[in-house]
Design an enzyme around this catalytic site. Structure first.
Site, PDB file in Angstrom:
ATOM      1  N   SER A 132       0.866  -1.186   0.000  1.00 36.65           N
ATOM      2  CA  SER A 132       0.000   0.000   0.000  1.00 36.65           C
ATOM      3  C   SER A 132       0.899   1.232   0.000  1.00 36.65           C
ATOM      4  O   SER A 132       2.090   1.142   0.365  1.00 36.65           O
ATOM      5  CB  SER A 132      -0.841  -0.007   1.282  1.00 36.65           C
ATOM      6  OG  SER A 132      -1.511   1.230   1.465  1.00 36.65           O
ATOM      7  N   TYR A 151      -2.311  -1.338  10.389  1.00 38.11           N
ATOM      8  CA  TYR A 151      -2.231  -1.430   8.926  1.00 38.11           C
ATOM      9  C   TYR A 151      -0.892  -0.878   8.421  1.00 38.11           C
ATOM     10  O   TYR A 151      -0.214  -1.505   7.600  1.00 38.11           O
ATOM     11  CB  TYR A 151      -3.410  -0.655   8.329  1.00 38.11           C
ATOM     12  CG  TYR A 151      -3.615  -0.809   6.849  1.00 38.11           C
ATOM     13  CD1 TYR A 151      -4.398  -1.846   6.337  1.00 38.11           C
ATOM     14  CD2 TYR A 151      -3.052   0.086   5.947  1.00 38.11           C
ATOM     15  CE1 TYR A 151      -4.606  -1.979   4.970  1.00 38.11           C
ATOM     16  CE2 TYR A 151      -3.252  -0.043   4.585  1.00 38.11           C
ATOM     17  CZ  TYR A 151      -4.031  -1.074   4.096  1.00 38.11           C
ATOM     18  OH  TYR A 151      -4.234  -1.199   2.743  1.00 38.11           O
TER      19      TYR A 151
END
Ligand code: NAD
Length: 260
Positions: free
Chosen positions: A142, A155
């Site tokens: 990401s 995350y």
């Protein structure tokens, strides 16, 4: 390009994973699909992918938060197709809260799926990829593998970990014919992000259209979502011969997010 090759794509019942699965099937790869969802819908998607591209597609519901899950997917490919050539570690979840309020069990769940399952998948797949003398590992990290945002501690930690683990595996496999890379998307409109937008709209008393614009404007100079198809095309490039020497890379596809 991938005719006769077999691929595992984790978390491919939805969103980015489905986009990658379609791209690989379109290039001729046999596939193991994985992820959660409605059994009848998943079977219909599985069958339509097989019919559209003339490839073999099977579905395995392995829960990748379970430490046995990733190896099971690798074994399914070996059992059903007799080989494994491409592993795409894509399954992921999100939880949003400040560090001091972040529930420990959500930390554990995010780390288990977004990071530990990537390690376990690579660990199980690498001996078979080495043996074949050709292979591709694509880890979906990401923009949050490269930079941080508030309220996403698990995350961001997991995705930074994925970028690091990708580099380590790339070094270990440098002369084996196997490349290992990470894709670092910015905003992609999938159920994972739709939930965040809906939560924001509820909290702010606004609507989804306004919160979609605000979400993009906060992070991305380019005010447009990347599509799952575009991520699929990037994964396919990494599987191509042209990408034979691309390894250990974290490739951004993020509308300028991490250029700032
Ligand atoms: P999504 O929610 O649409 O899809 C997630 C997939 O993972 C689904 O198929 C789901 O069933 C599966 N999954 C969830 N828990 C699982 C488990 N325990 N075991 C097996 N499968 C499980 O999300 P998405 O946006 O397509 O995300 C895919 C990946 O892309 C994730 O790793 C995510 O972090 C990453 N990513 C997404 C964005 C974005 O903007 N959507 C941006 C950057 C990175």
């Amino acid at each position: 390009m991938l005719k006769g090759r077999a691929a595992v794509v984790t978390g491919s019942t939805s969103g980015i994973g489905w986009g990658i699965a379609r791209a690989l099937a379109g290039a001729g790869a046999d596939l193991v699909l994985n992820g959660f969802g409605d059994a009848a819908e998943i079977d219909a998607s599985r069958a339509s992918l097989a019919a559209e591209f003339g490839v073999r597609v099977l579905y395995d519901p392995a829960d990748l938060a379970d430490p046995a899950g990733p190896a099971r997917l690798v074994e399914r490919a070996r059992e059903e197709f007799g080989r494994l050539d491409v592993l795409v570690n894509n399954a992921g979840i999100q939880h949003v809260a400040p560090v001091e309020e972040f529930p420990v069990e959500r930390w554990d769940a995010v780390i288990a799926l977004n990071l530990t399952a990537v390690f376990l998948g690579m660990r199980a797949a690498i001996p078979h990829l080495r043996e074949g003398g050709w292979g591709r590992i694509v880890n979906v990290a990401s923009a949050h593998g490269l930079v941080a945002s508030a309220n996403k501690v698990a995350y961001v930690a997991a995705k930074h970990g994925v970028v690091g683990a990708t580099k380590v595996a790339a070094l270990e496999l440098a002369n084996s014919g196997v490349t290992v890379n990470a894709i670092c998307p910015g905003w992609v409109l999938t159920p994972l992000v739709e939930r965040q937008i809906a939560d924001r709209a509820r909290q702010n008393g606004t609507d989804v259209a306004r919160e979609s614009e605000a979400l993009l404007a906060e992070k991305q100079p380019m005010l447009a979502f990347t599509t799952p198809e575009a991520i699929g095309a990037m994964a396919l490039y990494l599987c191509s011969d042209a990408a034979a020497t691309v390894t250990g890379a974290a490739l951004s596809i993020d509308g300028g997010w991490t250029a700032q």
